[in-house]
Write a protein that holds these residues in place. Sequence first.
Motif, short mmCIF file in Angstrom:
data_model
loop_
_atom_site.label_atom_id
_atom_site.label_comp_id
_atom_site.label_asym_id
_atom_site.label_seq_id
_atom_site.Cartn_x
_atom_site.Cartn_y
_atom_site.Cartn_z
N GLN A 253 0.79 -1.22 0.00
CA GLN A 253 0.00 0.00 0.00
C GLN A 253 0.83 1.29 0.00
O GLN A 253 0.31 2.33 -0.34
CB GLN A 253 -0.97 0.01 1.20
N GLY A 254 2.10 1.26 0.37
CA GLY A 254 2.99 2.39 0.17
C GLY A 254 2.80 3.57 1.09
O GLY A 254 3.32 4.66 0.82
N SER A 255 2.06 3.41 2.18
CA SER A 255 1.78 4.52 3.08
C SER A 255 2.28 4.22 4.48
O SER A 255 1.90 3.21 5.08
CB SER A 255 0.27 4.80 3.12
N GLY A 256 3.11 5.12 5.01
CA GLY A 256 3.60 4.95 6.37
C GLY A 256 2.52 5.09 7.41
O GLY A 256 2.53 4.39 8.43
N VAL A 257 1.57 5.99 7.17
CA VAL A 257 0.47 6.17 8.11
C VAL A 257 -0.37 4.90 8.18
O VAL A 257 -0.75 4.45 9.28
CB VAL A 257 -0.41 7.38 7.68
#
Length: 428
Positions: free
Chosen positions: A108-112
């Motif tokens: 998904q590529g999202s740190g959050v």
Amino acid sequence: MFEIGLIFVVLLGLIFLGLPVFLATLVTGIIFLVADGIPMSVVIIRMFGSINSLALMAIPFFIIAGNIILHSGITERLMQFANACVGFLKGGMGHVNIMTSVLFSGKQGSGVADAATTGSILIPAMEKEGYDKGYAVAVTAASAMIAPVTPPSIAMILYAYYTGVPVAFLFMAGIIPGILLACFQLITNSVMYRVYKYNIPTTPFSLKNLLVTAYKSVGALLMPAIIIIGVTTGFVSATESGVIAIVYGLFYGFLVTKKLKVDMLPKILLQSAITSAVVMMAIAATGVLGNVFVRMHFQAQMLNFALYTIGTPLLAVFFIMGALIIIGLFLDPTVIIAMFAMTIFTIGNALGFDPVHFGIVMILVMQLGAITPPAGSFLFVACSIGNLPLEKSIKPLLPYIGVILLLILVLLFIPQLVTLLPSIIFQW
């Protein structure tokens, strides 16, 4: 330079007054455009123009894919596999936290999203096993840094959009740095486990368990491979790979784990829409402020300062890094990339750096603010899950910040760690 400094004073002042970052950015842009006699129609044009891009559609697609994955049971299988791989080592659950981030970041590529998903399960689990809550939060926030450095990173998609660096090159270039970051964090966790004098029982290693969990996770592990191969071969664009991620997540959730239900989809779409809107509003607002920077010749001034005032390329790079780290204390990485990516790209080229190498290093630098107070988004999410005051996470987080800075220096001085895979794959 005085006018540019005044912009940052106004921007930070509005943030400290309690305005959301995107609104503070928009208001600051409007103030200086109006002061310069620019009609308000330019504000509307710049806002819509900043997000009117097919390339940026990859962001909401990967956000939707991440939320589908969250409800499909993929995360639990990845955690079981991570536990089988590293859970038997001293510092077991800390290692599992980091390893899960490695596996989850490829989807998904999202740190959050990484901090929220892994943290919701592993922070309570680590605390239950005997780890301090502050340390559990620190490991979760730090390991979330792996997502923006590895494909399909939303930060890379944004950087590619603003600079024109091929996103496929950035995806391939991020693989080795992502692995190194995970290794550095695993070593740090082992050291801190001994520093804090934990003596928490671990699960004995079982080859059978490893093979069983690997078999159960093979479908989840294939997903990032499909995305990376599709983008790097040119078969699909980054935006199209986001659609593939959604389709694969739906297939996996409905037919493999069977945990995804039709009545979950409206909630998933609503959550994704809210998250996407936050990101897109930040980009749109930055487009307005970016127009102010263009009118003030910000890029040219920064380029002249780096080339002629500082002079030495290495000192110029350290100056840029220091400035970005300070700015990152107050602004979200998405805003920083949207605001400064093109300037950084131009300066890097002028200083003689390879654009892919310089891009990966600077993406890592710009993401550092996400785990530092007071505005660190990854840290804020992890603290919220752990119900922990922000200040109590800072001390256990410092070693992880230190190893990230060390990795940045390693990548800066050994560019082959970044450029090796793109040069092999693309003969570049």
